[in-house]
Every structure is written in structure tokens, then in C-alpha cells.
Design an enzyme around this catalytic site. Structure first.
Site, PDB file in Angstrom:
ATOM      1  N   GLN A  10      -3.170  61.855  16.432  1.00  0.00           N
ATOM      2  CA  GLN A  10      -3.466  60.418  16.361  1.00  0.00           C
ATOM      3  C   GLN A  10      -2.049  59.679  17.320  1.00  0.00           C
ATOM      4  OE1 GLN A  10      -5.107  59.288  13.030  1.00  0.00           O
ATOM      5  NE2 GLN A  10      -5.110  57.095  13.289  1.00  0.00           N
ATOM      6  N   SER A  95      -2.036  67.737  13.747  1.00  0.00           N
ATOM      7  CA  SER A  95      -2.650  67.239  12.780  1.00  0.00           C
ATOM      8  C   SER A  95      -4.225  67.297  12.909  1.00  0.00           C
ATOM      9  CB  SER A  95      -2.342  65.712  12.308  1.00  0.00           C
ATOM     10  OG  SER A  95      -2.745  65.111  11.309  1.00  0.00           O
ATOM     11  N   LEU A  96      -4.866  65.909  13.133  1.00  0.00           N
ATOM     12  CA  LEU A  96      -6.450  65.944  13.451  1.00  0.00           C
ATOM     13  C   LEU A  96      -6.766  67.161  14.852  1.00  0.00           C
ATOM     14  CD1 LEU A  96      -8.013  64.435  16.172  1.00  0.00           C
ATOM     15  CD2 LEU A  96      -6.498  62.777  15.383  1.00  0.00           C
ATOM     16  N   ARG A 120     -12.567  62.142   7.559  1.00  0.00           N
ATOM     17  CA  ARG A 120     -11.255  62.507   7.393  1.00  0.00           C
ATOM     18  C   ARG A 120     -10.425  60.972   7.604  1.00  0.00           C
ATOM     19  NH1 ARG A 120      -6.531  64.087  10.510  1.00  0.00           N
ATOM     20  NH2 ARG A 120      -5.282  65.435   9.457  1.00  0.00           N
ATOM     21  N   HIS A 204      -0.533  62.354   5.547  1.00  0.00           N
ATOM     22  CA  HIS A 204       0.703  63.636   5.075  1.00  0.00           C
ATOM     23  C   HIS A 204       1.800  63.461   4.078  1.00  0.00           C
ATOM     24  CE1 HIS A 204      -1.450  65.736   8.357  1.00  0.00           C
ATOM     25  NE2 HIS A 204      -1.025  64.660   9.321  1.00  0.00           N
ATOM     26  N   GLN A 253      -3.465  70.324   4.652  1.00  0.00           N
ATOM     27  CA  GLN A 253      -2.861  69.709   5.668  1.00  0.00           C
ATOM     28  C   GLN A 253      -2.967  68.238   5.456  1.00  0.00           C
ATOM     29  OE1 GLN A 253      -4.772  68.176   8.853  1.00  0.00           O
ATOM     30  NE2 GLN A 253      -4.245  69.618  10.356  1.00  0.00           N
TER      31      GLN A 253
END
Length: 314
Positions: A10, A95-96, A120, A204, A253
Site C-alpha cells: 500500500q 504486506s498485501l 483484508r 501491523h 502478518q
């Protein structure tokens, strides 16, 4: 040459992403249609035309970034005849981007990946009321120093290190008041700069536990195959291939530290000499330059870049 494929996270989204690919290649158009159908949403129109305010919403940005990355993969494979798995050693995503990497390597279907990332994004957004959480970048700080700042500023509130991006950039996340205290504490510890990030939720960190629970349930219902190449986990900072481990680590995660710097150094230790960032933007290529100058970084998102990359592999 040993190479790894990187998939952005992102912040790399931009209005117009994927538009030139779709104009030039049928494989990209088909991929974007597949994602639109899976979500029952004209996500591709939002990617190509905006508005930016809607594209940056977490629930849209996450599947959009995946779509842009996997479109690059599809074009390389179908239009240029490149077998990416045969020409690479590992994949990794920020991440994603870890979901994009798993999809690109055949561990998840495109439709499942799109729906997982939509969920998500929605569940991360819903986990914390707007204004209660925040994130900040500590510039000129390595992880140990950032941990010192966090320990001093937390004062009983949720606060943690969210991203160890490397090159002296650590992102912290948690309760808004604690993040603001951390920026002040950082000034006293020699951190070059602490700046609040324009994000809608504290990703996170422990405040994301409701989103982790939602992802655990959703991931339990999808088919997860062994990826064609090991995919580096943000949680373990090493290549993973076991579907059950990958599921568990994707849940961890959501609340855990993205160990990007360590992941890139692990790739270097495995002999990786080139990283190719596939999709929107050049953020990960830029980070690689700061983490290890010996590894060659490429950014591949536009038609000319795909063509040049395909030629270099033939």
C-alpha cells in the site's frame, strides 16, 4: 543470474495504474476483468480513472495493487512467453504484496486473492475507529533504535514497530497518543525525523487483531497450493512453500512486523543478484538500493519496461 520478484504494498497505488498495460495487451485486459468479476465491482475503472480518494481507500487499494502486479505477470507469461518461475528463484511482497506474490506463483487463484484482499482492507479499516490509531515513519532510525523509542513512548498503550523497511526507515503503529509521544521521544534519541503517515488505520500492530481473526476464517476456506517459487514471508523473513505454514503466517502478518529489510538481506544471502519489482511504482526497488547496493533493482510496470525485461531473459 539468480533473481527474485517483488510485489509492492500500500502506498504504491496511483490513478492510471495498469491503464497502458490494458491498452496494449489482451492478457492484462482479461486479468482486470477477472478481478472486476470476482469483486462485482468496476475496480479497473477506478484504477484507470480514479478518483484518487476512492482508490486510496484500503479496501480498494489492496486488490488494485494486486491486480496491477498480476497483470504484469500475465503479460510477461502470455504475451512474451516468459516462464517467470523458470527464470527466478524467489518471490516476495510487502504486506498485501505477499498475497500478490502468492497469486503470481499459483498458490492462490486470482478471484480468491481479490476477495481476500477486499476483506483484508475492509476488516483492517473496521478494526479500529477512525482517529484512535496512527502510524509514523521514523527516518534515520534502524530497528533497535525504533524499539527503544517504542518502549519509552508506549506508557501502557498499544505501540509497536510495524515495518522495518531498511535504509534507516522504520514505521511504528498503535494508539494515536502513543504514536505522537513516540515522535517526541524520537527527537531526544537522535532520530533524523518522525512524521505521521496519512493512513486510515494503525496497520501491523495488536489493534489489528479483529482483522487477523477475520483473515484466519477466510483463509481457512480457500484453496492454497504450493507456490511455484518459495515466497518470502513478512513474518519469518525467509522463503516459505508449505500451504499450511503460509496460511498461518498470513494471519500473523496482520498484527506483526513486516521484516522487509531482513527479507531482502535473506535473498542476498541466497545468492539473489537482481530483484524485479512487478506492478505499480518503484518503492521496493528504491528500498533495495538503500538496503544493499550489490543487488540490481528493476521496476517493471509499463509496456516498454516489460518488453525490455522479457528481452533480457531470452
Amino acid at each position: 543470474m539468480s533473481r527474485a520478484y517483488l510485489f509492492p504494498g500500500q502506498g504504491s497505488q496511483a490513478v492510471g495504474m495498469g491503464k497502458e498495460l490494458a491498452a496494449a495487451f489482451a492478457a492484462a485486459r482479461h486479468l482486470f476483468q477477472e478481478v472486476d468479476d470476482a469483486l462485482s465491482q468496476k475496480l479497473s475503472t477506478l484504477m484507470f480513472e480514479g478518483p484518487e480518494s476512492d482508490l486510496t481507500l484500503t479496501e480498494n487499494a489492496q486488490p488494485a495493487l494486486m491486480a496491477a502486479s498480476v497483470a504484469v505477470v500475465r503479460v510477461l507469461e502470455k504475451e512474451f512467453g516468459v516462464d517467470l518461475a523458470a527464470k527466478g528463484s524467489y518471490a516476495a511482497g510487502h504486506s498485501l504484496g505477499e498475497y500478490s506474490a502468492l497469486c503470481a506463483m499459483g498458490a492462490l487463484s486470482v478471484a480468491d486473492t481479490a476477495r481476500l484482499l477486499k476483506l483484508r482492507g475492509q476488516s483492517m479499516q473496521k478494526a479500529v475507529p477512525v482517529g484512535e490509531g496512527a502510524m509514523a515513519a521514523l527516518l534515520g532510525a534502524e530497528l533497535d533504535l525504533a524499539k527503544e523509542v517504542v518502549a519509552e513512548a508506549a506508557q501502557g498503550d498499544v505501540l509497536g514497530c510495524a515495518n522495518d523497511n531498511g535504509g534507516g526507515q522504520v514505521v511504528i503503529s498503535g494508539k494515536k497518543e502513543a504514536v505522537e509521544r513516540a515522535i517526541e521521544v524520537a527527537k531526544t534519541k537522535g532520530v533524523k525525523r518522525g512524521m505521521l503517515l496519512p493512513v486510515s488505520a494503525p496497520f501491523h500492530c495488536a489493534m489489528m487483531q479483529p482483522a487477523a481473526d477475520a483473515m484466519a476464517e477466510a483463509l481457512g476456506k480457500v484453496t492454497m497450493n504450493v507456490p511455484k517459487l518459495p515466497v518470502v514471508s513478512n513474518v519469518t523473513a525467509k522463503g516459505e512453500s508449505n500451504p499450511d505454514d503460509i496460511r498461518r503466517l498470513l494471519v500473523e502478518q496482520v498484527t506483526g512486523l513486516v521484516r522487509w529489510r531482513e527479507s531482502m538481506l535473506w535473498l542476498k544471502q541466497q545468492g539473489v543478484a537482481q530483484v524485479a519489482e512487478l506492478g505499480s511504482g518503484k518503492v521496493l526497488a528504491g528500498l533495495m538500493k538503500r538496503i544493499d547496493k550489490d543487488v540490481e533493482p528493476l521496476s517493471i510496470g509499463q509496456p516498454a519496461e516489460l518488453e525490455a525485461f522479457a528481452k533480457s531473459l531470452s
